[in-house]
Design a protein around this motif. Structure first.
Motif, PDB file in Angstrom:
ATOM      1  N   HIS A  73       0.888  -1.165   0.000  1.00  0.00           N
ATOM      2  CA  HIS A  73       0.000   0.000   0.000  1.00  0.00           C
ATOM      3  C   HIS A  73       0.919   1.206   0.000  1.00  0.00           C
ATOM      4  O   HIS A  73       1.688   1.405   0.938  1.00  0.00           O
ATOM      5  N   VAL A  74       0.838   1.996  -1.045  1.00  0.00           N
ATOM      6  CA  VAL A  74       1.721   3.153  -1.178  1.00  0.00           C
ATOM      7  C   VAL A  74       0.880   4.422  -1.144  1.00  0.00           C
ATOM      8  O   VAL A  74      -0.125   4.534  -1.849  1.00  0.00           O
ATOM      9  N   THR A  75       1.307   5.360  -0.317  1.00  0.00           N
ATOM     10  CA  THR A  75       0.643   6.653  -0.209  1.00  0.00           C
ATOM     11  C   THR A  75       1.614   7.741  -0.645  1.00  0.00           C
ATOM     12  O   THR A  75       2.791   7.724  -0.265  1.00  0.00           O
ATOM     13  N   LEU A  76       1.121   8.660  -1.453  1.00  0.00           N
ATOM     14  CA  LEU A  76       1.924   9.804  -1.875  1.00  0.00           C
ATOM     15  C   LEU A  76       1.607  10.993  -0.978  1.00  0.00           C
ATOM     16  O   LEU A  76       0.487  11.127  -0.484  1.00  0.00           O
ATOM     17  N   ASP A  77       2.603  11.874  -0.770  1.00  0.00           N
ATOM     18  CA  ASP A  77       2.351  13.036   0.077  1.00  0.00           C
ATOM     19  C   ASP A  77       1.367  14.007  -0.575  1.00  0.00           C
ATOM     20  O   ASP A  77       0.572  14.635   0.107  1.00  0.00           O
ATOM     21  N   GLN A  78       1.409  14.125  -1.891  1.00  0.00           N
ATOM     22  CA  GLN A  78       0.464  14.977  -2.617  1.00  0.00           C
ATOM     23  C   GLN A  78       0.006  14.232  -3.872  1.00  0.00           C
ATOM     24  O   GLN A  78       0.687  14.270  -4.901  1.00  0.00           O
ATOM     25  N   PRO A  79      -1.138  13.550  -3.810  1.00  0.00           N
ATOM     26  CA  PRO A  79      -1.593  12.765  -4.962  1.00  0.00           C
ATOM     27  C   PRO A  79      -2.254  13.626  -6.048  1.00  0.00           C
ATOM     28  O   PRO A  79      -3.437  13.503  -6.335  1.00  0.00           O
ATOM     29  N   CYS A 100      -0.038  -2.951 -10.597  1.00  0.00           N
ATOM     30  CA  CYS A 100      -0.099  -1.670  -9.918  1.00  0.00           C
ATOM     31  C   CYS A 100      -1.457  -1.049 -10.205  1.00  0.00           C
ATOM     32  O   CYS A 100      -1.855  -0.937 -11.366  1.00  0.00           O
ATOM     33  N   TYR A 101      -2.166  -0.680  -9.152  1.00  0.00           N
ATOM     34  CA  TYR A 101      -3.502  -0.109  -9.275  1.00  0.00           C
ATOM     35  C   TYR A 101      -3.581   1.218  -8.540  1.00  0.00           C
ATOM     36  O   TYR A 101      -3.138   1.307  -7.389  1.00  0.00           O
ATOM     37  N   LEU A 102      -4.147   2.220  -9.174  1.00  0.00           N
ATOM     38  CA  LEU A 102      -4.496   3.471  -8.507  1.00  0.00           C
ATOM     39  C   LEU A 102      -5.787   3.194  -7.743  1.00  0.00           C
ATOM     40  O   LEU A 102      -6.739   2.657  -8.319  1.00  0.00           O
ATOM     41  N   MET A 103      -5.804   3.515  -6.460  1.00  0.00           N
ATOM     42  CA  MET A 103      -6.901   3.111  -5.589  1.00  0.00           C
ATOM     43  C   MET A 103      -7.650   4.315  -5.015  1.00  0.00           C
ATOM     44  O   MET A 103      -7.141   5.426  -4.995  1.00  0.00           O
ATOM     45  N   THR A 104      -8.844   4.032  -4.514  1.00  0.00           N
ATOM     46  CA  THR A 104      -9.548   4.982  -3.667  1.00  0.00           C
ATOM     47  C   THR A 104      -9.345   4.513  -2.238  1.00  0.00           C
ATOM     48  O   THR A 104      -8.936   3.380  -2.006  1.00  0.00           O
ATOM     49  N   GLY A 105      -9.615   5.367  -1.276  1.00  0.00           N
ATOM     50  CA  GLY A 105      -9.540   4.934   0.118  1.00  0.00           C
ATOM     51  C   GLY A 105      -8.331   5.452   0.856  1.00  0.00           C
ATOM     52  O   GLY A 105      -7.871   6.566   0.614  1.00  0.00           O
ATOM     53  N   ASP A 106      -7.777   4.613   1.732  1.00  0.00           N
ATOM     54  CA  ASP A 106      -6.735   5.022   2.672  1.00  0.00           C
ATOM     55  C   ASP A 106      -5.336   5.137   2.086  1.00  0.00           C
ATOM     56  O   ASP A 106      -4.429   5.643   2.734  1.00  0.00           O
TER      57      ASP A 106
END
Length: 168
Positions: A73-79, A100-106
């Protein structure tokens, strides 16, 4: 381009080829109860209409020394668009990244990575993923056992009647 209407024969062709893309036209025609010439024509039409993304041979990951699947699960600081594109360009170039999937959610992205062992995964993190500008967090989950893996899409929703592909 004319829109092709899928019928039951097309669905059978798609199902058969999803399970075994190496079928010869004669084998496919026999399997779906159609003569070879119309079968070949239908396959060509499906191909021209973009129903096939490619033909591959599935290789057993463990047999080629890649038994470890890691889900990240990868989160970007500014998506924002620029950062999303930068991240996608980077991960698309890495052979370890199987999906690799762009996701909604957390979190922003879900990745599946195939590696030979934990040391290789650590190198992947240190040398590649943590170096991508804008990545703010990474959560890893290791697969203990693959319970189900499919490549064939379920086509039962297409039904027996003709279906206009614009409705898909």
């Amino acid at each position: 381009m004319t829109v092709h209407k899928l019928d039951n024969i097309d669905r059978k062709i798609l199902e058969a080829l999803q399970h075994d893309a190496s079928l010869s036209n004669a084998e496919l025609a026999e399997r779906i109860c159609l003569s070879p010439s119309p079968c070949s024509r239908r396959v060509r039409i499906l191909e021209e209409q973009g129903f096939f993304r490619g033909r591959v041979t599935l290789v057993d990951p463990a047999r080629v020394g890649l038994p470890v699947s890691v889900f990240l699960h990868v989160t970007l600081d500014q998506p924002v668009k620029k950062n999303l594109k930068h991240f996608e360009t980077k991960v698309s170039a890495w052979p370890e990244v199987m999906e690799c999937y762009l996701m909604t959610g957390d979190f922003d992205y879900l990745l599946r990575v195939a590696v030979p062992d934990l040391a290789a995964y650590q190198r992947f993190l240190e040398d590649k993923l943590t170096g991508v500008k804008g990545v703010s967090s990474i959560r890893s989950s290791f697969s203990l056992k693959q319970v189900q893996y499919r490549t064939a899409l379920p086509l039962g929703h297409l039904g027996e009647e003709a279906l206009d592909t614009e409705q898909l």
